[in-house]
Design a protein around this motif. Structure first.
Motif, short mmCIF file in Angstrom:
data_model
loop_
_atom_site.label_atom_id
_atom_site.label_comp_id
_atom_site.label_asym_id
_atom_site.label_seq_id
_atom_site.Cartn_x
_atom_site.Cartn_y
_atom_site.Cartn_z
N CYS A 100 3.44 -2.83 -6.56
CA CYS A 100 2.43 -3.51 -5.27
C CYS A 100 2.21 -4.49 -5.57
CB CYS A 100 1.24 -1.74 -5.37
SG CYS A 100 -0.33 -2.32 -4.31
N VAL A 137 -5.64 -6.36 -2.78
CA VAL A 137 -5.36 -5.52 -3.05
C VAL A 137 -5.28 -3.62 -3.96
CG1 VAL A 137 -2.60 -4.41 -2.39
CG2 VAL A 137 -4.09 -6.76 -1.11
N ALA A 138 -4.69 -4.20 -4.80
CA ALA A 138 -4.75 -3.72 -5.90
C ALA A 138 -5.86 -2.84 -5.76
CB ALA A 138 -4.16 -4.11 -7.11
N PHE A 139 -6.60 -3.65 -6.59
CA PHE A 139 -7.93 -2.62 -6.51
C PHE A 139 -8.53 -2.25 -5.18
CE2 PHE A 139 -8.85 -6.28 -9.71
CZ PHE A 139 -8.61 -5.34 -10.82
N LEU A 189 -5.78 3.93 4.59
CA LEU A 189 -6.39 2.27 4.15
C LEU A 189 -5.11 1.65 4.96
CD1 LEU A 189 -7.72 0.49 2.71
CD2 LEU A 189 -5.89 0.50 1.29
N ALA A 190 -3.90 2.03 4.72
CA ALA A 190 -2.59 1.04 6.11
C ALA A 190 -3.06 0.74 7.33
CB ALA A 190 -1.53 1.96 4.90
N LEU A 204 -4.73 6.28 1.45
CA LEU A 204 -3.43 5.37 1.58
C LEU A 204 -3.15 5.19 2.78
CD1 LEU A 204 -2.26 5.76 -2.19
CD2 LEU A 204 -3.88 4.16 -1.53
N TYR A 205 -2.73 6.17 3.49
CA TYR A 205 -1.79 5.65 4.48
C TYR A 205 -3.73 5.59 5.75
CZ TYR A 205 1.54 8.64 2.44
OH TYR A 205 2.46 9.21 1.36
N ILE A 265 -8.82 -5.80 3.69
CA ILE A 265 -6.97 -6.14 3.59
C ILE A 265 -7.36 -6.48 4.63
CG2 ILE A 265 -4.86 -5.29 5.03
CD1 ILE A 265 -5.73 -3.92 2.07
N LEU A 269 -2.23 -7.57 -14.07
CA LEU A 269 -2.87 -6.57 -13.02
C LEU A 269 -2.95 -5.10 -13.61
CD1 LEU A 269 -3.79 -8.26 -10.05
CD2 LEU A 269 -5.39 -7.43 -11.20
N VAL A 284 -6.45 -0.35 -2.91
CA VAL A 284 -5.01 0.79 -3.68
C VAL A 284 -6.01 2.45 -4.48
CG1 VAL A 284 -3.37 -0.30 -2.03
CG2 VAL A 284 -3.55 -0.20 -4.17
N ILE A 285 -6.81 1.28 -5.37
CA ILE A 285 -6.84 2.29 -6.63
C ILE A 285 -8.26 3.07 -6.22
CG2 ILE A 285 -7.63 2.72 -9.13
CD1 ILE A 285 -5.47 0.22 -9.42
N PRO A 293 -3.91 -10.55 -4.21
CA PRO A 293 -2.95 -9.15 -4.60
C PRO A 293 -3.58 -8.49 -6.00
CG PRO A 293 -1.62 -11.12 -5.54
CD PRO A 293 -2.58 -11.75 -4.78
N ALA A 294 -4.56 -8.75 -6.78
CA ALA A 294 -5.48 -8.09 -6.92
C ALA A 294 -6.51 -7.53 -6.34
CB ALA A 294 -6.90 -9.36 -7.73
N TYR A 336 -8.06 5.62 -3.84
CA TYR A 336 -7.03 6.41 -4.33
C TYR A 336 -7.73 7.42 -4.80
CZ TYR A 336 -4.32 9.88 -7.20
OH TYR A 336 -3.41 11.09 -7.30
N THR A 337 -8.46 7.23 -5.68
CA THR A 337 -9.56 8.02 -6.97
C THR A 337 -10.69 8.55 -5.93
OG1 THR A 337 -11.28 5.26 -7.08
CG2 THR A 337 -9.13 6.22 -8.92
N ALA A 386 2.49 -7.50 -2.85
CA ALA A 386 2.14 -7.80 -1.97
C ALA A 386 1.84 -9.60 -2.84
CB ALA A 386 0.27 -7.90 -2.70
N VAL A 410 -3.27 10.73 -1.64
CA VAL A 410 -2.42 10.01 -0.97
C VAL A 410 -2.73 9.87 -0.02
CG1 VAL A 410 0.01 9.53 -0.45
CG2 VAL A 410 -0.90 10.35 -2.84
N ILE A 468 0.61 -0.72 -0.31
CA ILE A 468 0.01 -0.57 -0.31
C ILE A 468 0.74 1.86 -0.16
CG2 ILE A 468 -1.76 1.32 1.08
CD1 ILE A 468 -2.94 -1.59 2.72
N PHE A 471 2.94 2.01 -3.83
CA PHE A 471 1.19 2.50 -4.12
C PHE A 471 2.31 3.55 -4.45
CE2 PHE A 471 -3.16 3.47 -5.99
CZ PHE A 471 -2.28 2.73 -7.27
#
Lengths: 153, 500
Positions: free
Chosen positions: A105, B396-398, B416-417, B413-414, B216, A128, B400-401, B393-394, B404-405, A109, B410, A86, A89
């Motif tokens: 990222c 996690v990726a979705f 989120l973590a 994102l902190y 998460i 991805l 973070v995106i 991992p997918a 962010y959006t 992960a 940013v 995270i 990213f």
């Protein structure tokens, strides 16, 4: 002495949170009184903090003498790698752009577990990355660059 | 029968091309994540929340609702064929569903689950339509005093109905309320708990908090005991149930629907509690309780009907009172606010197209789901071949995106973590994240109504006990709380949630 350590710990955490927020009100200069009819912006948080301390104390005390409750496995590696993923990213999105940020990222992960192979992880990351750039930049038109200023974007 | 005319308006919206499209997208996504263990509807809705900026209010709410009830259908497929709950709410379906499948009756179990869900969904749709207007009418008469007491009652009731310790759930609500107060105080403009950080002034972003706690943490929990064995699925021989199976299931389906609909309305209820409670009920009244756990069809029919009914009726408190009853509804509330709609009794009056459109689309979505799930079940089962090392991992990726959006910031994102870490620690200490999120979302509302009520009563706290409706609500809360602390009831609560 026997005690349900999980409950003792959670009780203490709740007390800690209550003290932290309560102290923030008192030391941070938020007015508790005043305002209309004696209600300042600090009154409600202070009351809630006190309530939380009370609940925490009850949880911790009633856990004493209870059977020990095992913690079970902890995903230490996952905790570290997912957090790193995270943060990676977060740090790279603006300078490097969406594509490298997603790629790194996902790779980080995937390293959360010894079960993923390097080849498999690289493939997952690539797929991805392409997928997110296609969806978020081309299909939805989000205001993010695929490659950021550091990469000439 | 005024509501039938309104339903007509609703079907006009639900059957429009956009209405059909988004109900389909929601139902499809819901089935997808329902089948996949390791990702739930709450995390999915949180991930997709930012995308709803780009849709119309009606389309986005139709889609998000579809994800929730769609996941109830998908969850049963995995439960029956693989002996794994695809969703928490189908964890009771596993008990008898898998045993039926082992006896060669996988098709029967699947079709009874789908038919039961469809019947329950249809009845729940009409229930929402019938109760919405009168409930909203009552809510319109509520002032801040009543709202304050209503939220207090909701908090208490939600802990009573949640899984696990009542007092820990209460502490989680209170903690959520405190975290919800970070930011600028609406009334005075004072910064609270911002510690000089500019980003804190807008408060903690709900999408980041929810995805941390639900998305998460779910990933981390699955990593604890990860095995990459591809689950073995049982072959389906005959999909349609025999006439006798169908007839014997009608009773459990009807009881599951009624129980699920009632429990769904209550705060903290929703689909999970409905499924557990209806399974316990069927076992108690069955002539052959010994068959439960060994392949009783009623043990699939009742909870699957109940979880779908509960999923749908849990929209009632949000749509009529403006108070979400569980975390997913809190996110739906977020989706409404993003679109500039204040959830509450005024929605039904001011935006009839939106309100009745969502309700009618639930029925349309249920009809699509039965087609998506029964003939296409083989396709969904193939999804289970996707190994978790590719899936997480997918996620996690979705996440973070998506986070962010929300605000292209940013800082989210902190958050989120941080909430991933906090949520995991709390999970390890057996503290459920659901009450936290309810407190987080409703805390502001609680405080706002408290202050308004105090202004109205010129600073007299006893106003909450002097107003009859408010006093009644608080009394109900006190009774529920007292009951929960009785040892006999504590034991009963344990029994309902024990999966044996």
């Amino acid at each position: 002495m026997r005690a349900n350590t999980k409950d003792v710990a959670s009780g203490l955490i709740f007390i800690g949170i209550g003290i932290f927020f309560g102290a923030s009100v008192l030391l941070g200069g938020l007015r508790v009184g005043g305002g209309s009819f004696g209600i300042g912006p600090g009154l409600f948080p202070l009351a809630i903090s006190a309530l939380l301390c009370g609940l925490g104390a009850v949880i911790a005390i009633s856990a004493l003498g209870q059977p020990v409750n095992p913690l079970g496995p902890v995903a230490w590696r996952g905790l570290l790698m997912v957090t790193l993923a995270i943060l990676f990213f977060a740090f790279t999105l603006d300078p490097l752009g969406l594509a490298p940020a997603v790629f790194g990222c996902v790779l980080l992960a995937a390293a959360s577990t010894t079960r993923s192979t390097l080849k498999g992880s690289l493939l997952t990351s690539l797929v991805l990355t392409v997928f997110s750039v296609a969806i978020f930049i081309y299909a939805l038109g989000l205001n993010i660059k695929a490659f950021g200023p550091w990469l000439g974007g | 029968m005024e509501f039938l005319a309104h339903l007509g308006t609703g079907f006009g919206v639900a059957l429009s091309p956009a209405g059909l499209l988004f109900a389909f997208v929601g139902a499809l996504l819901g089935t997808f994540i329902g089948v996949l263990p390791g990702i739930g509807p709450t995390a999915t809705v949180a991930m997709l929340l930012p995308i709803t900026y780009y849709l119309s209010p009606t389309s986005s709410l139709i889609m998000l609702a579809g994800i929730y009830y769609g996941s109830q259908y998908g969850g049963s497929t995995t439960a029956i064929l693989v002996n794994l709950p695809g969703e928490v709410s189908s964890s009771v379906t596993v008990l008898d569903g898998y045993q039926l499948a082992r006896k060669g009756k996988a098709g029967t179990a699947l079709s009874i689950a789908a038919i039961g869900s469809f019947i329950a969904g249809t009845i729940a749709t009409f229930l929402i339509a019938a109760f919405a207007l009168p409930l909203a009418g009552i809510a319109l008469k509520f002032g801040s005093t009543e709202y304050f007491s209503l939220i207090v009652l909701g908090f208490i009731a939600s802990t009573a109905l949640a899984n696990g310790s009542v007092i820990k759930a209460l502490a989680m609500i209170v903690t959520g309320t405190l975290f919800g107060m970070v930011g600028t105080d609406v009334e005075t403009g004072a910064f609270r708990f911002t510690y000089g950080v500019v980003d804190f002034r807008d408060g903690l972003p709900i999408v980041a908090v929810a995805l941390g706690l639900f998305g998460i943490v779910e990933v981390l929990r699955n990593l604890e005991t990860l095995n990459d064995k591809i689950p073995e699925t049982i072959e389906i021989t005959r999909l349609w149930p025999s006439r006798e199976d169908l007839r014997s299931s009608l009773g459990p389906i009807a009881r599951g629907t009624v129980l699920g609909s009632i429990l769904g309305i209550l705060p903290g209820g929703g689909s999970i509690l409905s499924a557990f409670a209806s399974y316990a009920l069927e076992k108690r009244i069955s002539k052959h309780p010994e068959e439960f756990g060994k392949g009783a069809l009623a043990g699939v029919a009742a909870p699957e009907s109940a979880n779908n009914a509960g999923a749908q009726t849990s929209f009632i408190p949000l749509l009529t009172l403006g108070i979400p009853s569980h975390p997913l509804m809190a996110l739906m509330m977020g989706a409404m606010i993003i679109q500039g709609i204040t959830p509450g009794p005024r929605v039904i009056v001011d935006q009839p197209q939106l309100f009745w459109g969502i309700i009618a689309s639930m029925w349309v979505g249920n009809a699509m789901l039965i087609i998506l799930n029964l003939p296409l079940v083989g396709l969904w089962v193939k999804l289970l071949r996707v190994p978790y090392v590719v899936m997480f991992p997918a996620i996690v990726a979705f996440s973070v995106i998506g986070v962010y959006t929300v605000d292209n910031n940013v800082f989210h994102l902190y958050v989120l973590a941080a909430f991933g870490l906090i949520g995991y620690v709390l999970h390890k200490l057996d503290c459920e994240p659901a009450p936290f999120l309810l407190g987080f979302v409703l805390g502001d509302l609680l405080e706002e109504h408290f202050r308004r009520a105090m202004n109205f009563a010129q600073g007299d706290v006893t106003v909450f006990l002097r107003q009859p409706i408010s006093a009644g609500l608080l009394l109900a809360g006190a009774i529920v709380l007292a009951l929960m602390l009785l040892p006999a009831i504590t034991r009963k609560r344990g029994e309902i949630f024990v999966e044996d």
